[in-house]
Scaffold this motif. Sequence first.
Motif: not given
Lengths: 122, 122
Positions: B2, B5-6, B9-10, B12, B14
């Motif tokens: 990943y 940014s991936e 997101k996963k 949560d 930043s």
Amino acid sequence: MYSISEIAKKVDISAHTLRYYEKEGIIDPIRNDHGVRQFDEQHLKWLQFVKKLRETQMPVSQIKEYTRLFLEGEHTANARLRLLEDHRQFIRDQIETLLGTDDMLSKKISTYKELMEKSLMK
Amino acid sequence: MYSISEIAKKVDISAHTLRYYEKEGIIDPIRNDHGVRQFDEQHLKWLQFVKKLRETQMPVSQIKEYTRLFLEGEHTANARLRLLEDHRQFIRDQIETLLGTDDMLSKKISTYKELMEKSLMK
DNA sequence: GTTTGACTTAGAGTGCACTCAAACGTCTAC
DNA sequence: GTAGACGTTTGAGTGCACTCTAAGTCAAAC
């Protein structure tokens, strides 16, 4: 009547912090003729309440808001009720999170202990 | 694998915070030949664990310490166990505090509601 | 009468945990 | 081939909740 250091001791909040709370409008002690702060039983009760809110992570800004509403009078009862209900919900969510992590930690701790027993048997 | 940014997101958390965690030594992503961070399933699991610790108020400094011990190897298992047990105790104390305040709030909320019903009846 | 200690003020400093800015590099799509 | 999306870095900025400093006042104890 208590002096700032007396009440600080009683509620276990530093005199510094109490002055900060006063500046923020969260408490409003009486002053004697020398400008010295005096706290009574009402202040004590209020501070114990404030302390419980802080201990459960209510932001100072929200406690300020609650205080402001309280001082505004009867007609803000609804708004204050909502603030308290919201905070109670926050507390309940927090308890859920803590229970979940307690569980995870307990499992991890067991695993550690098993591993250490095994290595002792070698 | 990943990208930052991936994974952000996963889990949560930043991307900013992830870079900060890396600077603190809490994570150590792989870099591709362009210096771009790459995260795998191991990183994901670790971050989920870190997130649970942060959500339950473990200071970043303690997570750092736990990470350091972990990287040091097997012989630090005892120290790590102690850290986790201490944090579990902290969590349990916190739950007690929260339950106590929940109780107090519930009483206060009831009082508010009674008062408001009475004022409606006038 | 002076020292001690508790109080006062305004404003600055601290520690934590992010959070952002600026300047730059690289890949993909049009 | 250039726009735009995403990545990089260093270092500075933010917000919260205290926490402290400095300079001063005042009252009781010696």
